[in-house]
Design a protein around this motif. Structure first.
Motif, PDB file in Angstrom:
ATOM      1  N   ASP A  62       0.846  -1.196   0.000  1.00  0.00           N
ATOM      2  CA  ASP A  62       0.000   0.000   0.000  1.00  0.00           C
ATOM      3  C   ASP A  62       0.878   1.240   0.000  1.00  0.00           C
ATOM      4  OD1 ASP A  62      -2.414  -1.251   0.009  1.00  0.00           O
ATOM      5  OD2 ASP A  62      -2.866  -0.886   2.124  1.00  0.00           O
ATOM      6  N   VAL A  63       0.350   2.335  -0.551  1.00  0.00           N
ATOM      7  CA  VAL A  63       1.013   3.626  -0.464  1.00  0.00           C
ATOM      8  C   VAL A  63       0.151   4.496   0.440  1.00  0.00           C
ATOM      9  CG1 VAL A  63       1.742   5.666  -1.735  1.00  0.00           C
ATOM     10  CG2 VAL A  63       2.056   3.412  -2.731  1.00  0.00           C
ATOM     11  N   LEU A  64       0.754   5.003   1.501  1.00  0.00           N
ATOM     12  CA  LEU A  64       0.046   5.772   2.512  1.00  0.00           C
ATOM     13  C   LEU A  64       0.523   7.216   2.450  1.00  0.00           C
ATOM     14  CD1 LEU A  64      -1.808   5.734   5.025  1.00  0.00           C
ATOM     15  CD2 LEU A  64       0.210   5.170   6.354  1.00  0.00           C
ATOM     16  N   THR A  65      -0.417   8.160   2.411  1.00  0.00           N
ATOM     17  CA  THR A  65      -0.079   9.579   2.410  1.00  0.00           C
ATOM     18  C   THR A  65      -0.469  10.162   3.760  1.00  0.00           C
ATOM     19  OG1 THR A  65      -0.518   9.689   0.041  1.00  0.00           O
ATOM     20  CG2 THR A  65      -0.425  11.767   1.219  1.00  0.00           C
ATOM     21  N   VAL A  66       0.516  10.696   4.480  1.00  0.00           N
ATOM     22  CA  VAL A  66       0.292  11.264   5.809  1.00  0.00           C
ATOM     23  C   VAL A  66       0.811  12.696   5.818  1.00  0.00           C
ATOM     24  CG1 VAL A  66       0.433   9.039   6.991  1.00  0.00           C
ATOM     25  CG2 VAL A  66       2.491  10.368   6.667  1.00  0.00           C
ATOM     26  N   PRO A  67       0.368  13.503   6.794  1.00  0.00           N
ATOM     27  CA  PRO A  67       0.950  14.846   6.903  1.00  0.00           C
ATOM     28  C   PRO A  67       2.471  14.765   7.064  1.00  0.00           C
ATOM     29  CG  PRO A  67      -0.982  14.666   8.289  1.00  0.00           C
ATOM     30  CD  PRO A  67      -0.706  13.290   7.751  1.00  0.00           C
ATOM     31  N   ARG A  68       3.144  15.783   6.629  1.00  0.00           N
ATOM     32  CA  ARG A  68       4.608  15.802   6.536  1.00  0.00           C
ATOM     33  C   ARG A  68       5.289  15.336   7.816  1.00  0.00           C
ATOM     34  NH1 ARG A  68       8.750  18.024   2.931  1.00  0.00           N
ATOM     35  NH2 ARG A  68      10.600  17.948   4.195  1.00  0.00           N
ATOM     36  N   LEU A  69       6.201  14.362   7.661  1.00  0.00           N
ATOM     37  CA  LEU A  69       7.065  13.913   8.749  1.00  0.00           C
ATOM     38  C   LEU A  69       8.392  14.635   8.580  1.00  0.00           C
ATOM     39  CD1 LEU A  69       6.299  10.092   8.537  1.00  0.00           C
ATOM     40  CD2 LEU A  69       5.291  11.755  10.083  1.00  0.00           C
ATOM     41  N   ARG A  70       8.706  15.511   9.495  1.00  0.00           N
ATOM     42  CA  ARG A  70       9.842  16.414   9.308  1.00  0.00           C
ATOM     43  C   ARG A  70      11.201  15.744   9.497  1.00  0.00           C
ATOM     44  NH1 ARG A  70       7.579  20.998   8.390  1.00  0.00           N
ATOM     45  NH2 ARG A  70       5.747  21.732   9.492  1.00  0.00           N
ATOM     46  N   ASP A  71      11.297  14.777  10.399  1.00  0.00           N
ATOM     47  CA  ASP A  71      12.609  14.240  10.734  1.00  0.00           C
ATOM     48  C   ASP A  71      12.937  12.939  10.009  1.00  0.00           C
ATOM     49  OD1 ASP A  71      10.418  13.589  12.218  1.00  0.00           O
ATOM     50  OD2 ASP A  71      11.524  13.017  14.000  1.00  0.00           O
ATOM     51  N   VAL A  72      12.364  12.710   8.828  1.00  0.00           N
ATOM     52  CA  VAL A  72      12.717  11.532   8.030  1.00  0.00           C
ATOM     53  C   VAL A  72      13.129  11.984   6.634  1.00  0.00           C
ATOM     54  CG1 VAL A  72      11.194   9.977   9.288  1.00  0.00           C
ATOM     55  CG2 VAL A  72      10.340  11.132   7.275  1.00  0.00           C
ATOM     56  N   ILE A 111       8.796   7.117   0.580  1.00  0.00           N
ATOM     57  CA  ILE A 111       8.946   7.223  -0.877  1.00  0.00           C
ATOM     58  C   ILE A 111       9.300   8.639  -1.286  1.00  0.00           C
ATOM     59  CG2 ILE A 111       7.755   7.019  -3.086  1.00  0.00           C
ATOM     60  CD1 ILE A 111       5.966   4.945  -1.864  1.00  0.00           C
ATOM     61  N   GLU A 112       8.513   9.617  -0.799  1.00  0.00           N
ATOM     62  CA  GLU A 112       8.742  10.997  -1.223  1.00  0.00           C
ATOM     63  C   GLU A 112       8.085  11.968  -0.247  1.00  0.00           C
ATOM     64  OE1 GLU A 112       6.807  12.098  -4.870  1.00  0.00           O
ATOM     65  OE2 GLU A 112       4.972  11.043  -4.341  1.00  0.00           O
ATOM     66  N   HIS A 113       8.556  13.199  -0.311  1.00  0.00           N
ATOM     67  CA  HIS A 113       7.898  14.324   0.340  1.00  0.00           C
ATOM     68  C   HIS A 113       7.271  15.136  -0.781  1.00  0.00           C
ATOM     69  CE1 HIS A 113       9.631  13.481   4.229  1.00  0.00           C
ATOM     70  NE2 HIS A 113      10.837  13.422   3.690  1.00  0.00           N
ATOM     71  N   THR A 114       5.989  15.400  -0.667  1.00  0.00           N
ATOM     72  CA  THR A 114       5.288  16.085  -1.745  1.00  0.00           C
ATOM     73  C   THR A 114       4.333  17.113  -1.171  1.00  0.00           C
ATOM     74  OG1 THR A 114       3.936  15.723  -3.710  1.00  0.00           O
ATOM     75  CG2 THR A 114       3.466  14.337  -1.833  1.00  0.00           C
ATOM     76  N   LYS A 115       3.686  17.850  -2.066  1.00  0.00           N
ATOM     77  CA  LYS A 115       2.676  18.825  -1.648  1.00  0.00           C
ATOM     78  C   LYS A 115       1.360  18.464  -2.304  1.00  0.00           C
ATOM     79  CE  LYS A 115       5.734  22.676  -0.806  1.00  0.00           C
ATOM     80  NZ  LYS A 115       5.999  24.084  -1.071  1.00  0.00           N
ATOM     81  N   GLY A 116       0.279  18.827  -1.638  1.00  0.00           N
ATOM     82  CA  GLY A 116      -1.055  18.555  -2.157  1.00  0.00           C
ATOM     83  C   GLY A 116      -1.446  19.558  -3.227  1.00  0.00           C
ATOM     84  N   TYR A 140       2.959  16.808   2.402  1.00  0.00           N
ATOM     85  CA  TYR A 140       2.652  15.418   2.747  1.00  0.00           C
ATOM     86  C   TYR A 140       3.893  14.556   2.599  1.00  0.00           C
ATOM     87  CZ  TYR A 140      -2.266  16.689   2.303  1.00  0.00           C
ATOM     88  OH  TYR A 140      -3.490  17.277   2.462  1.00  0.00           O
ATOM     89  N   THR A 141       3.875  13.414   3.271  1.00  0.00           N
ATOM     90  CA  THR A 141       4.902  12.383   3.115  1.00  0.00           C
ATOM     91  C   THR A 141       4.213  11.126   2.632  1.00  0.00           C
ATOM     92  OG1 THR A 141       6.230  13.311   4.907  1.00  0.00           O
ATOM     93  CG2 THR A 141       6.669  11.031   4.311  1.00  0.00           C
ATOM     94  N   ARG A 142       4.773  10.506   1.586  1.00  0.00           N
ATOM     95  CA  ARG A 142       4.195   9.269   1.049  1.00  0.00           C
ATOM     96  C   ARG A 142       5.056   8.099   1.491  1.00  0.00           C
ATOM     97  NH1 ARG A 142       0.469   9.950  -3.496  1.00  0.00           N
ATOM     98  NH2 ARG A 142       1.062   7.825  -3.943  1.00  0.00           N
ATOM     99  N   LEU A 143       4.370   7.044   1.960  1.00  0.00           N
ATOM    100  CA  LEU A 143       5.053   5.883   2.526  1.00  0.00           C
ATOM    101  C   LEU A 143       4.597   4.620   1.806  1.00  0.00           C
ATOM    102  CD1 LEU A 143       4.239   6.818   6.209  1.00  0.00           C
ATOM    103  CD2 LEU A 143       6.393   7.226   5.071  1.00  0.00           C
TER     104      LEU A 143
END
Length: 161
Positions: A62-72, A111-116, A140-143
């Motif tokens: 699965d690909v999960l999109t969560v609010p930005r994780l700053r320290d990864v 996977i990536e840091h992106t914006k909505g 957002y951060t995609r996992l």
């Protein structure tokens, strides 16, 4: 008399349905190791886990999109530690309150840091000439969810009933 035969027919069909449900019901496992073996024998599994303050139902790949994780950073591998439920098509195992990370391991790769998408807010005060447009893109951060790893049996722990 016809009314009573209808009631008797209805009661007998209910009895037969209950008897069928009792005979087809699966036997509950008596230990967590047996429960893990039953879930491991199924073709696919899922977990319900808390990540970034919300609960998600997750399956492998699965690909999960969560609010930005700053320290990864991109490519970092994280491990889920708050797993509430582990299940498959036929069996479910719930933790009390969570399943131990030593029993179930789920790796998550950044996977990536992106914006909505662009969001616009229009503010206005009547009769004052004040108008303002605020534009924003939420980060957002995609996992990517990795394989659900169920280690082999450790020790037999009886289930609570």
């Amino acid at each position: 008399m016809a009314m009573f035969t209808g009631l008797l027919r209805c009661a007998s069909s209910i009895r037969s349905a209950v008897a069928h449900a009792i005979h087809t019901q699966a036997v509950a496992p008596n230990s967590t190791d047996v429960a893990f073996e039953l879930i491991r024998s199924q073709p696919s599994q899922y977990v319900v886990a808390t990540f970034a303050g919300k609960k998600y139902i997750l399956t492998p790949r699965d690909v999960l999109t969560v609010p930005r994780l700053r320290d990864v950073k991109v490519g970092d591998v994280l491990m889920l530690d708050k797993i509430h439920e582990l299940g498959s098509r036929d069996y479910t195992l719930r933790g009390n309150p969570v399943i131990s990370p030593s029993r179930v391991k789920v790796d998550v790769t950044v996977i990536e840091h992106t914006k909505g998408t662009m969001e616009s807010k229009f503010k206005k005060k009547r009769r004052k000439g004040y108008q303002k447009t605020i534009k924003n893109k939420h980060p957002y951060t995609r996992l990517r969810i990795g394989k659900i790893d169920l280690p082999l049996t450790l020790t037999s722990v009886p289930l609570l009933s």
